[in-house]
Design an enzyme around this catalytic site. Structure first.
Site, PDB file in Angstrom:
ATOM      1  N   HIS A   1      36.827  34.288  48.411  1.00 39.32           N
ATOM      2  CA  HIS A   1      35.702  35.193  48.349  1.00 39.32           C
ATOM      3  C   HIS A   1      34.529  34.833  47.375  1.00 39.32           C
ATOM      4  CE1 HIS A   1      37.031  36.880  44.680  1.00 39.32           C
ATOM      5  NE2 HIS A   1      38.211  37.228  45.278  1.00 39.32           N
TER       6      HIS A   1
ATOM      7  N   HIS B   1      35.229  33.510  43.941  1.00 40.72           N
ATOM      8  CA  HIS B   1      35.596  31.835  43.614  1.00 40.72           C
ATOM      9  C   HIS B   1      34.351  31.255  43.644  1.00 40.72           C
ATOM     10  CE1 HIS B   1      39.203  33.865  45.897  1.00 40.72           C
ATOM     11  NE2 HIS B   1      39.582  33.694  44.698  1.00 40.72           N
TER      12      HIS B   1
ATOM     13  N   CYS C   1      54.176  42.814  37.472  1.00 41.72           N
ATOM     14  CA  CYS C   1      53.255  42.857  38.577  1.00 41.72           C
ATOM     15  C   CYS C   1      53.386  41.738  39.364  1.00 41.72           C
ATOM     16  CB  CYS C   1      51.936  43.290  37.825  1.00 41.72           C
ATOM     17  SG  CYS C   1      50.781  43.291  39.312  1.00 41.72           S
TER      18      CYS C   1
ATOM     19  N   CYS D   1      49.600  40.303  39.629  1.00 40.00           N
ATOM     20  CA  CYS D   1      49.317  39.176  38.472  1.00 40.00           C
ATOM     21  C   CYS D   1      50.191  38.252  38.192  1.00 40.00           C
ATOM     22  CB  CYS D   1      49.237  40.087  37.265  1.00 40.00           C
ATOM     23  SG  CYS D   1      47.929  41.635  37.360  1.00 40.00           S
TER      24      CYS D   1
ATOM     25  N   CYS E   1      49.185  48.807  37.001  1.00 39.04           N
ATOM     26  CA  CYS E   1      48.754  47.493  36.407  1.00 39.04           C
ATOM     27  C   CYS E   1      47.329  47.847  36.285  1.00 39.04           C
ATOM     28  CB  CYS E   1      49.132  46.617  37.575  1.00 39.04           C
ATOM     29  SG  CYS E   1      47.813  45.049  37.440  1.00 39.04           S
TER      30      CYS E   1
ATOM     31  N   HIS F   1      45.655  45.661  39.215  1.00 39.18           N
ATOM     32  CA  HIS F   1      45.728  46.041  40.490  1.00 39.18           C
ATOM     33  C   HIS F   1      45.928  47.462  40.750  1.00 39.18           C
ATOM     34  CE1 HIS F   1      46.722  41.728  40.240  1.00 39.18           C
ATOM     35  NE2 HIS F   1      46.181  41.638  41.582  1.00 39.18           N
TER      36      HIS F   1
ATOM     37  N   LYS G   1      35.025  46.729  43.672  1.00 40.43           N
ATOM     38  CA  LYS G   1      35.973  45.687  43.497  1.00 40.43           C
ATOM     39  C   LYS G   1      36.196  44.828  44.895  1.00 40.43           C
ATOM     40  CE  LYS G   1      40.043  44.440  40.645  1.00 40.43           C
ATOM     41  NZ  LYS G   1      41.124  44.915  39.877  1.00 40.43           N
TER      42      LYS G   1
ATOM     43  N   LYS H   1      41.652  42.536  48.112  1.00 41.36           N
ATOM     44  CA  LYS H   1      42.378  41.284  48.709  1.00 41.36           C
ATOM     45  C   LYS H   1      42.433  41.760  50.174  1.00 41.36           C
ATOM     46  CE  LYS H   1      42.916  38.616  45.333  1.00 41.36           C
ATOM     47  NZ  LYS H   1      41.889  39.101  44.446  1.00 41.36           N
TER      48      LYS H   1
HETATM   49 ZN   LIG Z   1      48.509  43.311  38.470  1.00 34.77          ZN
END
Ligand SMILES: [Zn+2]
Length: 496
Positions: free
Chosen positions: A18, A21, A125, A128, A142, A145, A299, A302
């Site tokens: 995305h 990156h 997590c 992560c 988390c 996330h 944000k 994903k």
């Molecule tokens: Zn996480």
């Protein structure tokens, strides 16, 4: 000749790339191009992290074999190089690069004095790929996330990070390991001062789904994805092989610069340097940390739909690599998050690239064609009113160099933009068309000479930032058979 090694982090390939990156890749590309242009020997390395449990889970969710899934997404990352006019010298894929595994195994063995086995229970997590202490969670979730971590109990290999607080602190405070921006350096120092706990560097092979590199001498365990991934910065230099590239780019006296996002700061500024110290290797010389992009105020999750909306290759195909690069370099601050929208990309490109820069080059080439038959007047004293433009041209190189030394891409592009801005102001003020009518040949020559110099400078200074546009501008400013080519647009307008 200074050797400069520049790396991006290697993203997980659990989804397609995305716009976030693209930010890091474009920043690294600008630094690489600028350094090459300054005469450094440069190696710019990018890649993908294939050995992650996250990839395994995403492949399972998609119902695709892991290898196929990983290959497909890794290809999309590799394709960014063409789409965004990037110039990586190397692209490592940790699961299939033959240099990676021997390098990780050698690294592991070199750290053996700091490795030990221990039973561990903790909150993990998978997003992560790391353990969290309860205090680090937000209401039990988390912080990255917003998911509830898994309770995991297993026997793992641990790395004695606790030994390295003193040496790490010293390396950072003396500037031997430079961390920018300063807020991030302070964050790392505060983390070190709060006390460093040893961290897990392996997991049972069973929980890893058989994916990853087995621990040397203990095949029931797989090397933890972070240990594995961080090694890429030296395994791609053939640390595990003959080491010629390693000697040149890592063990020598040059620059070793990592670019990364704030979410992986501790791994890069604490774990990685400690691993290097443990294994008797030099530290990176610089770490530059960027913040995050949001898309339309949200944000970048994903979820496939959200990622698809901000796919950099698709944006570049539609609006051009120049427009995408310009937005990332001109609008994303050195400190703080930035919000991406297609409307902002279009507005920035039309305002500055098409109307500002493109229009300028077009007018100057057209006027030299009309008034001087395409022959660029020779050097002349700076005409009255042209002093600021002359200064902007002469200072740009130094200002860009100083800004990039601070990883300040907005400041660097501002120095280029100042040339276009001053040149447009100068055209309005000097009114070459009136000088042509008034038959003031010397004055007109001086004005056109300065404007031609401004356009040539734009072609040169813009090269690290917008290589494609810079080539078009330079083409417009380069006489062939003594005459400039006919004017042709260097940027198209994107808005309607
Ligand atoms: Zn996480």
């Amino acid at each position: 000749m200074t050797a400069t090694y520049i790396t991006t982090t290697i993203p997980y390939v659990n989804a397609r790339p995305h716009i976030g990156h693209a930010l890091e890749l474009v920043q690294a590309d600008v630094l690489a191009r600028f350094r090459r242009g300054s005469g450094d020997a440069v190696r710019f390395q990018a890649g993908t992290d294939d050995n992650s449990l996250k990839n395994v889970l995403a492949a399972e969710a998609a119902g695709v074999p892991v290898r196929e899934f990983v290959d497909r997404n890794a290809e999309a990352f590799l394709a960014l190089a063409g789409a965004l006019s990037l110039t990586p010298d190397d692209f490592i894929r940790t699961s299939r690069d033959p240099r990676h595994r021997p390098g990780v195994e050698r690294f592991w063995r070199a750290c053996s004095a700091d490795l030990y086995r221990k039973r561990y229970e903790g909150l993990y997590c998978t997003g992560c790929e790391q353990f969290y202490t309860p205090a680090e969670l937000n209401g039990g979730r988390c912080p990255e996330h917003d998911t509830v971590p898994q309770q995991v109990s297993e026997e793992n290999w641990f790395f004695r990070l606790s030994r390295y607080a003193g040496p790490l602190r010293q390396a950072i405070t003396t500037g031997r390991l430079r961390i920018e921006p300063a807020g991030r350096r302070n964050e790392v120092l505060a983390f070190i001062d709060a006390g460093l706990a040893d961290f897990s560097v392996s997991r049972p092979a069973e929980r890893a789904g058989g994916w990853g590199i087995p621990v040397p001498g203990d095949p029931g365990q797989v090397i933890y994805v972070w240990f594995d991934a961080l090694c890429n910065y030296v395994t791609a230099l053939d640390y595990g092989g003959d080491g010629e590239a390693y000697q040149r780019w890592w063990a020598g006296g040059g620059n070793r610069v990592h670019l990364l996002g704030k979410g992986v700061l501790r791994f890069h500024a604490v774990c990685w340097p400690a691993m290097l110290l443990s294994s008797g290797q030099p530290l990176p010389t610089g770490i530059f940390v960027h913040d995050y992009l949001t898309a339309g105020g949200r944000k970048i999750s994903k979820s496939a739909a959200a990622v698809a909306a901000v796919e950099p290759a698709a944006l570049a195909a539609e609006y051009g690599a120049d427009a995408v690069r310009w937005w990332l370099l001109r609008e994303v601050p050195r400190v703080g998050d930035a919000d991406f929208t297609v409307e902002r990309l279009i507005a920035r490109a039309d305002d500055e690239l098409a109307n500002g820069l493109g229009n300028l080059v077009n007018r100057v080439v057209a006027m030299i064609g009309r008034y001087r038959g395409g022959r660029v007047p020779g050097p002349a004293p700076v005409p009255p009113g042209g002093e600021d433009l002359d200064a902007a041209i002469r200072q740009a190189g130094d200002l860009i160099g100083a800004a990039l030394e601070e990883f300040d891409f907005r400041q660097a592009t501002a120095a280029v933009w100042a040339i276009a801005d001053e040149a447009n102001r100068f055209v309005s003020q000097a009114r070459p068309w009136d000088l042509a009518k008034a038959v003031a040949p010397e004055r007109l020559d001086a004005v056109l000479s300065l404007l031609a110099r401004a356009c040539s400078a734009l072609g040169k200074e813009l090269a690290p930032f917008l290589p494609d546009a810079a080539a078009r501008i330079t083409g417009q400013c380069t006489p062939s058979g003594g005459r400039l080519p006919a004017p042709s647009p260097v940027f198209r307008r994107l808005g309607r």
